[in-house]
Design an enzyme around this catalytic site. Structure first.
Site, PDB file in Angstrom:
ATOM      1  N   GLN A 119       0.888  -1.172   0.000  1.00 34.56           N
ATOM      2  CA  GLN A 119       0.000   0.000   0.000  1.00 34.56           C
ATOM      3  C   GLN A 119       0.918   1.211   0.000  1.00 34.56           C
ATOM      4  OE1 GLN A 119      -3.203   0.935  -0.354  1.00 34.56           O
ATOM      5  NE2 GLN A 119      -2.514   3.021  -0.031  1.00 34.56           N
ATOM      6  N   GLN A 124       0.292   4.549  -1.265  1.00 34.05           N
ATOM      7  CA  GLN A 124      -0.251   5.887  -0.989  1.00 34.05           C
ATOM      8  C   GLN A 124      -0.325   6.115   0.515  1.00 34.05           C
ATOM      9  OE1 GLN A 124      -4.260   6.720  -2.365  1.00 34.05           O
ATOM     10  NE2 GLN A 124      -3.891   8.911  -2.474  1.00 34.05           N
ATOM     11  N   PRO A 134      -5.784  -2.332   4.824  1.00 42.31           N
ATOM     12  CA  PRO A 134      -6.224  -1.221   5.687  1.00 42.31           C
ATOM     13  C   PRO A 134      -7.246  -0.279   5.063  1.00 42.31           C
ATOM     14  CG  PRO A 134      -4.016  -0.801   4.816  1.00 42.31           C
ATOM     15  CD  PRO A 134      -4.376  -2.185   4.395  1.00 42.31           C
ATOM     16  N   GLY A 162     -10.585   0.401   2.060  1.00 40.15           N
ATOM     17  CA  GLY A 162     -11.659  -0.264   1.321  1.00 40.15           C
ATOM     18  C   GLY A 162     -11.131  -0.646  -0.053  1.00 40.15           C
ATOM     19  N   GLY A 163     -10.496   0.334  -0.680  1.00 36.42           N
ATOM     20  CA  GLY A 163      -9.948   0.078  -2.008  1.00 36.42           C
ATOM     21  C   GLY A 163      -8.796   1.013  -2.286  1.00 36.42           C
ATOM     22  N   MET A 164      -7.951   0.618  -3.226  1.00 39.44           N
ATOM     23  CA  MET A 164      -6.832   1.458  -3.643  1.00 39.44           C
ATOM     24  C   MET A 164      -6.718   1.351  -5.158  1.00 39.44           C
ATOM     25  SD  MET A 164      -4.403   3.516  -2.913  1.00 39.44           S
ATOM     26  CE  MET A 164      -3.521   4.260  -4.277  1.00 39.44           C
ATOM     27  N   GLU A 165      -6.694   2.523  -5.795  1.00 39.84           N
ATOM     28  CA  GLU A 165      -6.824   2.617  -7.250  1.00 39.84           C
ATOM     29  C   GLU A 165      -5.548   2.325  -8.025  1.00 39.84           C
ATOM     30  OE1 GLU A 165      -6.894   5.026  -4.955  1.00 39.84           O
ATOM     31  OE2 GLU A 165      -6.142   6.939  -5.686  1.00 39.84           O
ATOM     32  N   HIS A 206     -15.908   3.786  -7.323  1.00 39.98           N
ATOM     33  CA  HIS A 206     -14.985   4.813  -6.820  1.00 39.98           C
ATOM     34  C   HIS A 206     -13.560   4.559  -7.330  1.00 39.98           C
ATOM     35  CE1 HIS A 206     -13.427   7.703  -3.749  1.00 39.98           C
ATOM     36  NE2 HIS A 206     -12.360   6.913  -3.817  1.00 39.98           N
ATOM     37  N   GLU A 207     -13.062   3.364  -7.115  1.00 38.20           N
ATOM     38  CA  GLU A 207     -11.674   3.083  -7.521  1.00 38.20           C
ATOM     39  C   GLU A 207     -11.522   3.161  -9.037  1.00 38.20           C
ATOM     40  OE1 GLU A 207      -9.853   3.387  -5.110  1.00 38.20           O
ATOM     41  OE2 GLU A 207     -11.246   2.897  -3.497  1.00 38.20           O
ATOM     42  N   HIS A 248     -11.128   6.700 -10.203  1.00 35.11           N
ATOM     43  CA  HIS A 248      -9.770   7.227 -10.030  1.00 35.11           C
ATOM     44  C   HIS A 248      -8.919   7.036 -11.292  1.00 35.11           C
ATOM     45  CE1 HIS A 248      -9.234   8.769  -5.998  1.00 35.11           C
ATOM     46  NE2 HIS A 248      -9.670   7.672  -5.418  1.00 35.11           N
ATOM     47  N   GLU A 263      -9.751  12.949  -4.526  1.00 34.52           N
ATOM     48  CA  GLU A 263     -10.842  12.226  -3.860  1.00 34.52           C
ATOM     49  C   GLU A 263     -12.228  12.850  -4.061  1.00 34.52           C
ATOM     50  OE1 GLU A 263     -10.434   9.286  -2.999  1.00 34.52           O
ATOM     51  OE2 GLU A 263      -8.261   9.154  -2.751  1.00 34.52           O
ATOM     52  N   ASP A 285      -1.200  11.467   5.984  1.00 32.97           N
ATOM     53  CA  ASP A 285      -2.334  10.692   6.458  1.00 32.97           C
ATOM     54  C   ASP A 285      -3.309  11.540   7.280  1.00 32.97           C
ATOM     55  OD1 ASP A 285      -2.940   7.955   6.053  1.00 32.97           O
ATOM     56  OD2 ASP A 285      -2.871   7.666   8.236  1.00 32.97           O
ATOM     57  N   TYR A 318     -13.131  14.126   0.503  1.00 34.96           N
ATOM     58  CA  TYR A 318     -14.094  13.264  -0.174  1.00 34.96           C
ATOM     59  C   TYR A 318     -15.457  13.949  -0.305  1.00 34.96           C
ATOM     60  CZ  TYR A 318     -10.945   9.257   0.501  1.00 34.96           C
ATOM     61  OH  TYR A 318      -9.877   8.403   0.451  1.00 34.96           O
ATOM     62  N   ARG A 350      -9.515  -3.120   8.227  1.00 40.59           N
ATOM     63  CA  ARG A 350      -9.883  -1.917   7.475  1.00 40.59           C
ATOM     64  C   ARG A 350     -10.078  -0.753   8.443  1.00 40.59           C
ATOM     65  NH1 ARG A 350     -15.206  -1.634   3.566  1.00 40.59           N
ATOM     66  NH2 ARG A 350     -14.927   0.516   2.865  1.00 40.59           N
ATOM     67  N   LYS A 364     -11.180   2.242   8.391  1.00 34.15           N
ATOM     68  CA  LYS A 364     -12.446   2.966   8.465  1.00 34.15           C
ATOM     69  C   LYS A 364     -13.426   2.307   9.442  1.00 34.15           C
ATOM     70  CE  LYS A 364     -16.393   2.914   5.793  1.00 34.15           C
ATOM     71  NZ  LYS A 364     -17.178   2.853   4.571  1.00 34.15           N
TER      72      LYS A 364
HETATM   73  N1  BES Z   1      -6.968   6.389  -2.725  1.00 34.83           N
HETATM   74  C1  BES Z   1      -7.869   6.084  -1.688  1.00 34.83           C
HETATM   75  C2  BES Z   1      -7.219   5.461  -0.494  1.00 34.83           C
HETATM   76  C3  BES Z   1      -6.101   6.275   0.122  1.00 34.83           C
HETATM   77  C4  BES Z   1      -6.125   7.664   0.136  1.00 34.83           C
HETATM   78  C5  BES Z   1      -5.026   5.633   0.693  1.00 34.83           C
HETATM   79  C6  BES Z   1      -5.072   8.384   0.680  1.00 34.83           C
HETATM   80  C7  BES Z   1      -3.977   6.344   1.255  1.00 34.83           C
HETATM   81  C8  BES Z   1      -3.999   7.732   1.251  1.00 34.83           C
HETATM   82  C9  BES Z   1      -9.008   5.196  -2.177  1.00 34.83           C
HETATM   83  O1  BES Z   1      -9.439   5.512  -3.451  1.00 34.83           O
HETATM   84  C10 BES Z   1     -10.193   5.449  -1.291  1.00 34.83           C
HETATM   85  O2  BES Z   1     -10.643   6.550  -1.256  1.00 34.83           O
HETATM   86  N2  BES Z   1     -10.679   4.415  -0.622  1.00 34.83           N
HETATM   87  C11 BES Z   1     -11.850   4.501   0.228  1.00 34.83           C
HETATM   88  C12 BES Z   1     -13.056   3.983  -0.481  1.00 34.83           C
HETATM   89  C13 BES Z   1     -14.025   4.928  -0.969  1.00 34.83           C
HETATM   90  C14 BES Z   1     -15.276   4.275  -1.504  1.00 34.83           C
HETATM   91  C15 BES Z   1     -14.302   6.164  -0.217  1.00 34.83           C
HETATM   92  C16 BES Z   1     -11.637   3.610   1.417  1.00 34.83           C
HETATM   93  O3  BES Z   1     -10.661   2.858   1.413  1.00 34.83           O
HETATM   94  O4  BES Z   1     -12.431   3.636   2.330  1.00 34.83           O
HETATM   95 ZN    ZN Z   2     -10.425   7.390  -3.466  1.00 35.37          ZN
END
Ligand code: BES
Ligand code: ZN
Length: 639
Positions: A173, A175, A300, A302-305, A329-330, A333, A352, A411, A419, A592, A594
């Protein structure tokens, strides 16, 4: 007059210096004159990234050749990274970022033998500045190195931490600034490079990257990769495991462990449709294939693009396709972020916020406005809570879209502000100028700035020139600077009405006035309605009330991770006895962030919670990725 300025602007737009991605069209002489003096727009595109030691204006990496060996016994990667560089200014040093790497040797093409290099001291999350001597003629440099336990991007999992429990697993990971913990690189989102890689893994395991990928494991355990489109380092990614692949259409497919692949393929059946829909909205998908890999639950995010290969948590597999907005979402991106990239992490709302907006439009196209409006309203509720909590923590400045992360971990900027406040700003612009104008603007924006960076300032200028100045009323209505540079939520935030949520409100009112849960009319409700219902429940609930809901709706045992987590958050502070060991089990399995943060907070707030939270964390922590560990270490240390 206006027209002249406009023409000058268009002409000058062709000359925005675009680092290592020059446009192919040759400038004409007339435009050449324009280039002599940097125009206002170019100046607005200037930036300094305070999270990187790189000096790309002097010398920049343009291509990477990465040869790596993944060792699951020592949980390290040993690699040689060779870089093509462009010594723009004929300087004598190129600066790279690194953190917790052991560098054994550095060489360059125009010099015999190993180079002496300098590692300027460790400085927290930024890591170590790596200064490598180069000459005017240097074309390539090579670095032999090894990762260490401090490689925060990497998570090596033992077989028991995977779905199949037969093979170990590795995922990365990168980013925001973790790429430097597994690759010496110019770790700044505005610096792009192409790459090729050869990766050796234990036989029988499959490796995949943010690049062209194999679809099955081979005998040798050696895999090659190519990424011909230039990407920033935060999109450099690798996963290794016992993986199967299932195609989902001409451009789309999914990777997962063998016992997850079937469920994953069903859950993401609509993916090809999402790709087609996204293209119909904002232009061609530029990355060839779009695949998703379902990772073990400790991922950690939900998703990473990661380009060509979104990394996803298994917690979106609900069995009924109800959580696939995350895929939208991904995928989005692939335009907002991967094509047009935030210049620095202070501008992350450009990645975002645009992506949440784009995601919502994909969901509207496929599932209808009734559905996408529910998602938007949930965002709105979350946004109000986030603003309240940031204000309470004396972090009002972090409620701005453009944040100041100088001297901080990027972070810290990862709140729901970029977002959801970002989303509502774009929705306000859409509602003000009309969808047709706005969509045409966005499509052109993605095209004009593809493979380039954007700053908040340049975006505001471009938006004004291209769109808002067409009608003097529009700027007055939107007041965009209040959104981007001001705190909190401006009072012109769009109001969303959802008849689907009104139905929930009505049933909730019935329940409050005494109707038992099983008598409520809820048989048609969709996941967002359940999330809204749980979210609207009073903060004080008694055992009888919680059990009435649980018996009727099965929240504690829900297979939907979002519903389960929302329910935990509501009932833990009320010491609901029906939860039993489910919370502990969830926290040990799922990493995760979140979900973890609000659940641990809820435990801490409950009776006897501090001891309990610490006891659970002690058991669960070894399963968490460094990103989640860091947040939770801080949360629990406060207590
Ligand atoms: N790129 C982000 C994840 C991220 C952002 C990782 C900044 C590290 C630093 C990814 O696209 C994202 O926003 N994931 C969200 C999901 C989304 C549906 C809001 C997540 O992981 O919760
Ligand atoms: Zn995102």
């Amino acid at each position: 007059m206006l027209k002249t300025i406009w023409l000058v602007f268009i002409a000058s737009m062709l000359f925005i210096s675009c680092d290592n991605q020059p446009k192919s069209s040759e400038p004409t002489t007339e435009k050449e004159t324009e280039k002599m003096e940097p125009n206002e727009f170019e100046l607005l595109l200037n930036y300094t990234d305070h999270h990187s030691f790189a000096k790309p204006d002097e010398a920049v990496v343009t291509h990477l050749k990465w040869i790596a060996d993944v060792d699951f016994d020592s949980k390290t990667i040993t690699a040689t990274a060779s870089y093509n560089i462009n010594n723009r200014e004929g300087v004598d040093t190129i600066f790279l970022d690194s953190r917790n790497l052991v560098i054994s040797e550095i060489r360059r093409d125009d010099h015999e033998g190993a180079l002496s290099f300098q590692l300027h001291e460790h400085s927290g999350v930024l890591g170590t500045e790596l200064a490598i001597p180069i000459s005017k003629n240097t074309q390539t440099i090579s670095i032999d190195y090894k990762t260490t336990e401090g490689a925060d991007a990497l998570q090596f999992l033992d077989p028991v931490q995977t779905a199949n429990k037969t093979h170990p697993f590795l995922f990365t990971q990168s980013q925001a600034i973790l790429a430097r913990t597994w690759l010496p690189c110019q770790d700044s989102p505005g610096i792009r490079f192409t790459y090729e890689a050869t990766v050796k893994v234990p036989k029988g395991m499959l490796a995949v990257m943010s690049a062209s990928n194999p679809t099955e494991a081979n005998e040798t355990g050696i895999y090659t990769f190519k990424m011909d489109q230039a990407i920033p380092s935060y999109l450099f990614a690798l996963a290794v495991g016992n993986l199967k692949y299932q195609s989902l259409g001409s451009e789309a497919g999914v990777y997962a462990e063998p016992n997850v692949i079937e469920a994953a393929a069903y859950e993401f059946e609509d993916m090809q449709n999402m790709v087609d829909t996204a293209e119909s909205l904002y232009g061609a998908y530029q990355w060839g294939k779009y695949d998703v890999i379902v990772l073990p639950p400790s991922f950690p995010f939900g998703g990473m693009e990661n380009p060509r290969l979104t990394f996803a948590t298994p917690t979106i597999i609900a069995g009924d396709k109800s959580l696939t907005a995350l895929i939208a979402h991904e995928l989005a991106h692939s335009w907002s972020g991967n094509l047009v990239t935030n210049a620095t992490w202070d501008d992350i709302w450009l990645n975002e916020g645009f992506t949440v907006y784009f995601e919502n439009r994909i969901m509207e196209e496929i599932f209808g406005a009734d559905f996408s409006n529910m998602l938007a309203l949930l965002s709105y509720e979350g946004l109000l809570d986030e603003i309240e909590s940031l204000n309470k923590d004396n972090r009002a400045a972090d409620t701005r879209l453009k944040v100041d992360l100088d001297g901080r971990n990027p972070d810290d900027g990862l709140t729901s502000i970029p977002y959801d406040k970002g989303y509502f700003l774009l929705r306000l612009i859409e509602e003000t100028v009309g969808r047709a104008e706005w969509d045409a603007f966005l499509k052109e924006y993605f095209k004009e700035f593809e493979f380039r960076v954007m700053t908040s300032e340049a975006f505001l200028f471009y938006l004004d020139q291209k769109l808002l100045s067409k009608n003097p009323e529009w700027n007055k209505t939107i007041k965009i600077k209040d959104w981007v540079y001001g705190e909190g939520l401006p009072d012109n935030c769009p109001k969303i009405i959802s008849s689907q949520f009104e139905k929930v409100d009505a049933q909730l009112a019935n329940w409050i006035s005494g109707t038992s849960a099983k008598e409520l009319e809820s048989s048609e409700w969709m996941t967002p309605q359940w999330l809204y219902f749980i979210g609207q429940l009073d903060i004080d609930l008694n055992q009888e009330q919680m059990s009435d809901l649980d018996v009727a709706f099965g929240f504690t045992a829900s297979g939907n991770s979002e519903i389960k987590a929302a329910w935990f958050e509501k009932t833990i502070p009320n010491n609901y006895t029906g939860l039993g060991k489910t919370v502990e089990k969830f926290l040990i399995e799922v990493g995760r962030r979140k979900f973890l943060t609000p659940i641990y907070k809820a435990i801490l707030d409950s009776k006897g919670g501090i001891t309990e939270a610490k006891a659970i964390y002690e058991k669960a922590r070894p399963n968490y990725h460094a990103v989640s560990r860091e947040t939770l270490d801080a949360l629990l240390a406060e207590k």
